[in-house]
Scaffold this active site. Structure first.
Site, PDB file in Angstrom:
ATOM      1  N   ASP A 199       0.875  -1.173   0.000  1.00  0.00           N
ATOM      2  CA  ASP A 199       0.000   0.000   0.000  1.00  0.00           C
ATOM      3  C   ASP A 199       0.916   1.227   0.000  1.00  0.00           C
ATOM      4  O   ASP A 199       1.545   1.544   1.007  1.00  0.00           O
ATOM      5  CB  ASP A 199      -0.875  -0.069   1.255  1.00  0.00           C
ATOM      6  CG  ASP A 199      -1.616   1.229   1.535  1.00  0.00           C
ATOM      7  OD1 ASP A 199      -1.393   2.226   0.826  1.00  0.00           O
ATOM      8  OD2 ASP A 199      -2.419   1.234   2.488  1.00  0.00           O
ATOM      9  N   LYS A 225      -3.024  12.078  -3.022  1.00  0.00           N
ATOM     10  CA  LYS A 225      -1.931  12.325  -2.072  1.00  0.00           C
ATOM     11  C   LYS A 225      -0.647  12.710  -2.809  1.00  0.00           C
ATOM     12  O   LYS A 225       0.405  12.869  -2.214  1.00  0.00           O
ATOM     13  CB  LYS A 225      -1.698  11.084  -1.216  1.00  0.00           C
ATOM     14  CG  LYS A 225      -2.911  10.733  -0.345  1.00  0.00           C
ATOM     15  CD  LYS A 225      -2.565   9.715   0.698  1.00  0.00           C
ATOM     16  CE  LYS A 225      -3.769   8.969   1.240  1.00  0.00           C
ATOM     17  NZ  LYS A 225      -4.488   9.675   2.282  1.00  0.00           N
TER      18      LYS A 225
HETATM   19  N1  7TS Z   1      -3.563   3.402   2.957  1.00  0.00           N
HETATM   20  C1  7TS Z   1      -2.891   4.342   3.633  1.00  0.00           C
HETATM   21  C2  7TS Z   1      -1.538   4.031   4.183  1.00  0.00           C
HETATM   22  C3  7TS Z   1      -3.481   5.604   3.797  1.00  0.00           C
HETATM   23  O1  7TS Z   1      -2.813   6.536   4.474  1.00  0.00           O
HETATM   24  C4  7TS Z   1      -4.764   5.873   3.265  1.00  0.00           C
HETATM   25  C5  7TS Z   1      -5.453   7.182   3.470  1.00  0.00           C
HETATM   26  C6  7TS Z   1      -5.387   4.864   2.539  1.00  0.00           C
HETATM   27  C7  7TS Z   1      -4.766   3.644   2.407  1.00  0.00           C
HETATM   28  C8  7TS Z   1      -6.700   5.066   1.870  1.00  0.00           C
HETATM   29  O2  7TS Z   1      -6.554   5.911   0.790  1.00  0.00           O
HETATM   30  P1  7TS Z   1      -7.830   6.378  -0.073  1.00  0.00           P
HETATM   31  O3  7TS Z   1      -7.281   7.395  -1.023  1.00  0.00           O
HETATM   32  O4  7TS Z   1      -8.368   5.167  -0.747  1.00  0.00           O
HETATM   33  O5  7TS Z   1      -8.795   6.949   0.920  1.00  0.00           O
HETATM   34  N2  7TS Z   1      -4.999   7.902   4.597  1.00  0.00           N
HETATM   35  C9  7TS Z   1      -5.558   9.002   5.132  1.00  0.00           C
HETATM   36  C10 7TS Z   1      -4.992   9.647   6.227  1.00  0.00           C
HETATM   37  O6  7TS Z   1      -3.955   9.313   6.784  1.00  0.00           O
HETATM   38  N3  7TS Z   1      -5.766  10.694   6.568  1.00  0.00           N
HETATM   39  O7  7TS Z   1      -6.808  10.744   5.705  1.00  0.00           O
HETATM   40  C11 7TS Z   1      -6.686   9.692   4.821  1.00  0.00           C
END
Ligand code: 7TS
Length: 405
Positions: A199, A225
């Site tokens: 991930d 991100k």
């Molecule tokens: N994995 C990690 C390590 C993450 O930090 C996040 C989101 C996700 C998966 C999920 O990502 P998404 O784009 O599918 O939502 N992390 C965070 C955070 O740390 N604060 O808000 C979202």
């Protein structure tokens, strides 16, 4: 050449605004990064000038949109050194990518097989595997971490066996900032023929990754991100592994031929891309990668490390402040608490001063349970942050501490 952060800041319109009467200090980059004008413009350009559906029209607009979208896929391929562009599947984000793999393995695992995750995963890299275990009878094992928030690799060695089929680990922890030794994790898993999903949600905008060199089986990330838009990301998988997985969703664009007797599926990557995708998002993701590459991930990394060292040192001067995630290898994320003060209260006070941080469990409750805390204040930096902003943050924390003690 020195890193010209003031020039870079001009690329981000949001950094010019005020919040609660103060210049915005955005330290919530681990939740989502800000977007440079060039990325925002690419979305407007698509909708203004060549909006149309892709992969289906013979007309000029559809061809143009398809070409730009497919170019974005190639940019992702090259950025991460994947062998083939069809190994890059567009997704709605990290969570979606993980669920494609988890749901696919529900057809391939059997009772008694073992899956290993790490103790520092985001919920999105825990829950789908628990669901997979419930469905298949596979067993979930956890690589523990130590007090520094670093994985205990000897315990990983003990967990691996011929029963291990899959290993899931984040490249960088969102709550601690720890960079995990994924190359070693992958090498060891491969000795038992287990497949590894990394991930990369928190890694991609801070450190570079080379998929072929890592020999990683699956890698997932989110564009938002990495200075790109929300609602788009990618799943990388080695061709043969993706070919072995069943499709995630059925629908248009993922088929070769449909009859009421039988449907045959499209080749990669389309097999996993049912329906109209986030076209403008994919295109803007490609632009965001160009933007990051023009600055250089290594240059970004060394500048962010300076910010990390500076902020860590200043924060530790505050009495009663404890940082969680103190390993040597980490990105610019600082999770902390101050004795006797709830993280939410600190977050609320610094917000009044225009400073955005995240408070709470950060969707990583097992980490909070490990440290026996309800949550932390998390400041996460990006390459457009400055030491002056950190100084303002430190003053705000001191003020909050005074008000709340
Ligand atoms: N994995 C990690 C390590 C993450 O930090 C996040 C989101 C996700 C998966 C999920 O990502 P998404 O784009 O599918 O939502 N992390 C965070 C955070 O740390 N604060 O808000 C979202």
């Amino acid at each position: 050449m020195s890193f010209d952060v003031q020039k870079i800041r001009l690329d981000f319109p949001i950094l010019q605004r005020k919040v609660n009467g103060y210049p915005l200090v955005y330290f919530d980059n681990a939740a989502t990064s800000q977007k440079p004008q060039i990325v925002i413009d690419s979305i407007v350009d698509y909708y203004s000038n060549y909006n149309s559906n892709i992969h289906r029209g013979v007309h000029a607009l559809s061809q143009e949109a398809t070409d730009v979208y497919e170019l974005a896929r190639k940019k992702i391929q090259h950025h991460f050194n994947a062998k083939h562009s069809h190994e890059i599947i567009f997704t709605s984000g990290t969570t979606h990518g993980i669920n494609i793999v988890a749901s696919g393995y529900s057809k391939l695992l059997k009772k008694g097989d073992e899956i290993i995750v790490s103790a520092m995963e985001h919920h999105s890299n825990i829950v789908p595997w628990q669901m997979l275990c419930e469905e298949t009878g596979a067993v979930l094992k956890v690589i523990p971490m130590n007090e520094e928030g670093v994985l205990i690799m000897s315990e990983y060695d003990n967990l691996l066996s011929s029963k291990t089929k899959l290993v899931f680990v984040n490249h960088v922890s969102n709550a601690l900032g720890t960079i995990n030794p994924i190359k070693e994790i992958i090498e060891k898993a491969h000795q038992y023929d287990a497949k590894v999903l990394v991930d990369g949600a928190q890694a991609c905008s801070h450190i570079s990754s080379n998929f072929q060199d890592l020999d990683v089986d699956f890698y997932v990330a989110s564009a938002h991100k990495m200075c790109g838009p929300t609602g788009v990301g990618f799943l990388y998988g080695k061709s043969d592994l993706l070919n072995d997985l069943p499709p995630y969703q059925g629908g248009g664009e993922m088929i070769k031929e449909v009859t009421f007797k039988k449907t045959t599926y499209a080749d990669l990557p389309h097999k996993f891309e049912a329906g109209t995708p986030n076209i403008s998002g994919g295109i803007a993701f490609g632009v965001a990668l160009d933007y990051l590459n023009a600055i250089g991930i290594d240059a970004i990394n060394s500048f962010e490390n300076e910010l990390l060292d500076y902020a860590t040192q200043k924060l530790l001067e505050i009495e009663g402040l404890k940082i969680y995630g103190t390993g040597k290898n980490k990105t610019a994320v600082i999770s902390f608490n101050i004795d006797g003060i709830h993280p939410y209260d600190i977050g609320t006070i610094v917000d009044k001063l225009g400073i955005a941080v995240r408070t709470g469990h950060h969707c990583a409750q097992p980490i909070m349970e490990f440290f026996k805390i309800p949550g932390t204040v998390r400041a996460s930096f990006a390459f457009y942050n400055t030491k002056t902003e950190i100084d303002n943050f430190i003053e705000a924390i001191k003020k909050a501490k005074m008000m709340l003690s």
